[in-house]
Design a protein around this motif. Structure first.
Motif, mmCIF file in Angstrom:
data_model
loop_
_atom_site.group_PDB
_atom_site.id
_atom_site.type_symbol
_atom_site.label_atom_id
_atom_site.label_comp_id
_atom_site.label_asym_id
_atom_site.label_seq_id
_atom_site.Cartn_x
_atom_site.Cartn_y
_atom_site.Cartn_z
ATOM 1 N N MET A 152 -34.075 2.042 -4.698
ATOM 2 C CA MET A 152 -33.887 0.618 -5.025
ATOM 3 C C MET A 152 -34.070 0.407 -6.532
ATOM 4 N N ILE A 153 -33.144 -0.326 -7.136
ATOM 5 C CA ILE A 153 -33.206 -0.580 -8.572
ATOM 6 C C ILE A 153 -34.219 -1.684 -8.861
ATOM 7 N N THR A 154 -35.042 -1.467 -9.879
ATOM 8 C CA THR A 154 -36.073 -2.433 -10.271
ATOM 9 C C THR A 154 -35.438 -3.712 -10.820
ATOM 10 N N LYS A 155 -36.090 -4.833 -10.561
ATOM 11 C CA LYS A 155 -35.650 -6.117 -11.080
ATOM 12 C C LYS A 155 -36.318 -6.414 -12.435
ATOM 13 N N SER A 156 -35.564 -6.999 -13.329
ATOM 14 C CA SER A 156 -36.123 -7.454 -14.595
ATOM 15 C C SER A 156 -37.071 -8.622 -14.355
ATOM 16 N N LYS A 157 -38.044 -8.788 -15.229
ATOM 17 C CA LYS A 157 -38.940 -9.941 -15.168
ATOM 18 C C LYS A 157 -38.516 -11.043 -16.150
ATOM 19 N N LEU A 158 -37.507 -10.731 -16.978
ATOM 20 C CA LEU A 158 -37.128 -11.651 -18.043
ATOM 21 C C LEU A 158 -35.693 -12.160 -17.945
ATOM 22 N N ILE A 159 -34.833 -11.447 -17.218
ATOM 23 C CA ILE A 159 -33.409 -11.754 -17.199
ATOM 24 C C ILE A 159 -32.995 -12.295 -15.838
ATOM 25 N N TYR A 160 -32.315 -13.434 -15.849
ATOM 26 C CA TYR A 160 -31.823 -14.068 -14.631
ATOM 27 C C TYR A 160 -30.298 -14.137 -14.682
ATOM 28 N N ASP A 181 -31.262 6.295 -26.478
ATOM 29 C CA ASP A 181 -31.730 6.761 -27.783
ATOM 30 C C ASP A 181 -31.972 5.583 -28.724
ATOM 31 N N PHE A 182 -31.075 4.615 -28.689
ATOM 32 C CA PHE A 182 -31.222 3.410 -29.519
ATOM 33 C C PHE A 182 -32.486 2.640 -29.152
ATOM 34 N N LEU A 183 -32.729 2.454 -27.861
ATOM 35 C CA LEU A 183 -33.911 1.714 -27.411
ATOM 36 C C LEU A 183 -35.191 2.429 -27.810
ATOM 37 N N LEU A 184 -35.197 3.740 -27.717
ATOM 38 C CA LEU A 184 -36.380 4.521 -28.072
ATOM 39 C C LEU A 184 -36.669 4.456 -29.567
ATOM 40 N N LYS A 185 -35.648 4.621 -30.380
ATOM 41 C CA LYS A 185 -35.837 4.668 -31.829
ATOM 42 C C LYS A 185 -36.164 3.305 -32.434
ATOM 43 N N ASN A 186 -35.699 2.233 -31.794
ATOM 44 C CA ASN A 186 -35.849 0.900 -32.391
ATOM 45 C C ASN A 186 -36.797 0.002 -31.609
ATOM 46 N N ASN A 187 -37.620 0.571 -30.760
ATOM 47 C CA ASN A 187 -38.471 -0.217 -29.866
ATOM 48 C C ASN A 187 -39.294 -1.275 -30.596
ATOM 49 N N ASP A 188 -39.862 -0.916 -31.748
ATOM 50 C CA ASP A 188 -40.741 -1.836 -32.471
ATOM 51 C C ASP A 188 -39.984 -2.991 -33.125
ATOM 52 N N SER A 189 -38.669 -2.828 -33.301
ATOM 53 C CA SER A 189 -37.879 -3.856 -33.982
ATOM 54 C C SER A 189 -37.114 -4.758 -33.030
ATOM 55 N N LEU A 190 -37.079 -4.397 -31.750
ATOM 56 C CA LEU A 190 -36.286 -5.149 -30.789
ATOM 57 C C LEU A 190 -37.042 -6.360 -30.249
ATOM 58 N N LEU A 191 -36.354 -7.497 -30.102
ATOM 59 C CA LEU A 191 -36.940 -8.574 -29.322
ATOM 60 C C LEU A 191 -37.102 -8.081 -27.893
ATOM 61 N N GLU A 192 -38.139 -8.563 -27.199
ATOM 62 C CA GLU A 192 -38.571 -7.913 -25.966
ATOM 63 C C GLU A 192 -37.533 -7.860 -24.862
ATOM 64 N N TYR A 193 -36.571 -8.789 -24.884
ATOM 65 C CA TYR A 193 -35.583 -8.821 -23.801
ATOM 66 C C TYR A 193 -34.362 -7.933 -24.053
ATOM 67 N N ILE A 194 -34.212 -7.395 -25.260
ATOM 68 C CA ILE A 194 -33.035 -6.570 -25.571
ATOM 69 C C ILE A 194 -32.977 -5.352 -24.656
ATOM 70 N N GLY A 195 -34.122 -4.696 -24.476
ATOM 71 C CA GLY A 195 -34.159 -3.505 -23.635
ATOM 72 C C GLY A 195 -33.719 -3.793 -22.209
ATOM 73 N N ASP A 196 -34.175 -4.924 -21.659
ATOM 74 C CA ASP A 196 -33.803 -5.277 -20.283
ATOM 75 C C ASP A 196 -32.300 -5.506 -20.155
ATOM 76 N N ILE A 197 -31.708 -6.224 -21.108
ATOM 77 C CA ILE A 197 -30.267 -6.478 -21.047
ATOM 78 C C ILE A 197 -29.483 -5.164 -21.114
ATOM 79 N N MET A 198 -29.878 -4.283 -22.008
ATOM 80 C CA MET A 198 -29.159 -3.020 -22.152
ATOM 81 C C MET A 198 -29.287 -2.164 -20.894
ATOM 82 N N ARG A 199 -30.456 -2.206 -20.258
ATOM 83 C CA ARG A 199 -30.642 -1.436 -19.018
ATOM 84 C C ARG A 199 -29.849 -2.052 -17.863
ATOM 85 N N ILE A 200 -29.733 -3.370 -17.854
ATOM 86 C CA ILE A 200 -28.894 -4.025 -16.842
ATOM 87 C C ILE A 200 -27.441 -3.605 -17.013
#
Length: 260
Positions: free
Chosen positions: A1-9, A227-246
């Protein structure tokens, strides 16, 4: 089962309507906001304490759902962003953002300049809704907002269907405790990442002060995105990672109605 985001609707039909009644903020919180604003002014931050809009309540009994909006100040927004444990008089700002995909399959994000309140952060193109986006029926024109932001930030005309193949609201993007709500539009471009970057750089070079320092291009590829998410984690707004994973299919958006 794929995990649900807590920030993206998933986006659902909604109206954002301005309520002319004043926003209720306690005198104690008002004093804290004023003191905080004085402090950052002393630090010579180049901010203007203008009017912004905040969500006051959500009515889920209508179709489309109604978001009741009130006016507040930029100092209120900054205070709440700095004091994340504040649960009284939360400023729930509203924005319209867009995620573009070029013809050679690059997602387009942007990096903010050092003169902004999000200095050095990587985010979506777009920005906060303003009072200029309110039409004669006191309803916020989200498409008008994102059109203005795209023109201001990258000098492209969103109504140009020779470049933009449809502009569709796709997600509600939130932050913890619903301290902000972004409506994220999606659009495919008919031009390549190189063409877009060249057009942007030419535009930016003619500006005295640009909100964006550069465009950030991410290849539509699972390994490249990770790779992008890993390298830029500290610079990303918190929801960017969730959108990219979706978009990669490793995370799912929530299929629920928003509530306060």
């Amino acid at each position: 089962m794929i995990t649900k985001s807590k920030l993206i609707y998933e986006y659902y039909p909604s109206k954002f309507i301005l309520d002319s009644a004043p926003l209720i903020i306690s005198e104690q919180v008002k004093t804290k906001i004023d003191d905080y604003w004085k402090d950052i002014t002393l630090e010579q931050k180049k901010y203007t304490n203008g009017i912004i809009l905040t969500i006051d309540k959500i009515d889920n009994l209508n179709n489309p759902n109604i978001f009741s909006i009130k006016k507040t100040s930029f100092s209120h927004y900054l205070f709440c962003r700095q004091n994340k444990d504040n649960n009284e008089s939360i400023c729930r700002s509203i924005a319209a953002n867009i995620l573009l995909l070029t013809s050679d399959n690059f997602y387009v994000l942007c990096k903010m300049s050092n003169t902004t309140s999000l200095a050095g952060k990587i985010k979506f193109i777009g920005g906060a809704v303003s009072i200029d986006d309110i039409d004669d029926s006191n309803t916020i024109d989200l498409y008008g907002c994102i059109s203005r932001e795209v023109k201001e930030e990258i000098n492209e005309d969103l109504s140009n269907n020779l470049i933009f193949a449809g502009v569709i609201p796709k997600f509600f993007v939130t932050r913890p405790n619903l301290t902000s709500l972004n409506v994220l539009f999606i659009s495919n471009l008919s031009i390549t990442s190189i063409d877009l970057k060249n057009r942007f750089n030419q535009y930016k070079n003619n500006l005295v002060d640009s909100e964006l320092s550069k465009l950030v291009l991410v290849k539509k590829d699972v390994s490249e995105i990770n790779d992008f998410l890993l390298k830029n984690n500290d610079s990303l707004l918190e929801y960017i990672g969730d959108i990219m994973r979706i978009l990669m299919g490793t995370l799912e958006p929530l299929n629920l109605e928003l509530s306060i």
